[in-house]
Design a protein around this motif. Structure first.
Motif, PDB file in Angstrom:
ATOM      1  N   THR A  35       0.901  -1.153  -0.143  1.00 31.87           N
ATOM      2  CA  THR A  35       0.100  -0.047   0.097  1.00 31.87           C
ATOM      3  C   THR A  35       0.999   1.254  -0.099  1.00 31.87           C
ATOM      4  O   THR A  35       0.241   2.280  -0.453  1.00 31.87           O
ATOM      5  CB  THR A  35      -1.076  -0.047   1.250  1.00 31.87           C
ATOM      6  N   ALA A  36       2.045   1.216   0.439  1.00 33.12           N
ATOM      7  CA  ALA A  36       2.988   2.469   0.482  1.00 33.12           C
ATOM      8  C   ALA A  36       3.344   2.672  -0.781  1.00 33.12           C
ATOM      9  O   ALA A  36       3.798   1.499  -1.565  1.00 33.12           O
ATOM     10  CB  ALA A  36       4.085   2.175   1.668  1.00 33.12           C
ATOM     11  N   LYS A  37       4.028   3.813  -1.116  1.00 37.78           N
ATOM     12  CA  LYS A  37       4.718   4.326  -2.189  1.00 37.78           C
ATOM     13  C   LYS A  37       6.178   3.720  -2.134  1.00 37.78           C
ATOM     14  O   LYS A  37       6.960   3.880  -0.850  1.00 37.78           O
ATOM     15  CB  LYS A  37       4.665   5.608  -2.617  1.00 37.78           C
ATOM     16  N   ALA A  42      12.605   2.529   0.495  1.00 37.61           N
ATOM     17  CA  ALA A  42      11.758   1.517   0.622  1.00 37.61           C
ATOM     18  C   ALA A  42      12.543   0.206  -0.056  1.00 37.61           C
ATOM     19  O   ALA A  42      12.282  -0.926   0.469  1.00 37.61           O
ATOM     20  CB  ALA A  42      10.383   1.529  -0.187  1.00 37.61           C
TER      21      ALA A  42
END
Length: 157
Positions: A35-37, A42
């Motif tokens: 769900t995170a960009k 990341a």
């Protein structure tokens, strides 16, 4: 001629390759927990987490190469007493999923640490024939990190 499928460690892959892969919205459609960009941080965190599994458990996720080109990642992650198998391919290589999984599952059958493998799939997945061909049985629906998954189990011992 079949392309050659090999496994290598994720840190050997250019981070930009992983970033492009995991930022593709077609990948996110199959991953409710994605769900995170994704950004460079990341990717670094993802690779570090996957490498920590190798340090902790002696096994983890590999980068998948098809004729020496990165096409995704797969492998086994210990969740409690269970070894969960995950596979995430670039969309243009979705068709290699069964072949790649067959190679990884063969590894699991040969590894005495793995008495069985679990698979967690989002309920929207309607083509589950490959799992039954492998011999996996449906265990039930489970909740994981706020999302529902279909859980399958394959005995390897």
């Amino acid at each position: 001629m079949n392309p050659e499928i090999t496994f290598t460690r994720l840190p050997l892959i250019e981070p930009k390759e992983i970033l492009t892969h995991m930022s593709d919205p077609r990948v996110a459609e199959h991953m409710p927990l994605l769900t995170a960009k994704w950004d460079a941080a990341a990717v670094g965190e993802f690779v570090a987490i996957k490498e920590a599994c190798w340090s902790r458990d002696g096994l983890g996720h590999w980068a998948i190469l098809c004729d020496d080109n990165y096409v995704g990642w797969c492998g086994f992650q210990k969740e409690g007493d269970e070894w969960d198998y995950g596979l995430v391919l670039k969309p243009e290589f979705f068709g290699l999923g069964i072949r790649i999984s067959r190679k990884a599952i063969k590894f699991a059958f040969a590894d005495r640490r793995i008495p069985f493998v679990t698979f967690l799939l989002p309920p929207l997945r309607n083509n589950l024939g490959a799992l039954t061909k492998f011999g996996a049985i449906f265990v039930g629906e489970i909740e994981f990190d706020g999302s529902t998954f279909l859980k399958f189990r394959l005995e390897t011992a």
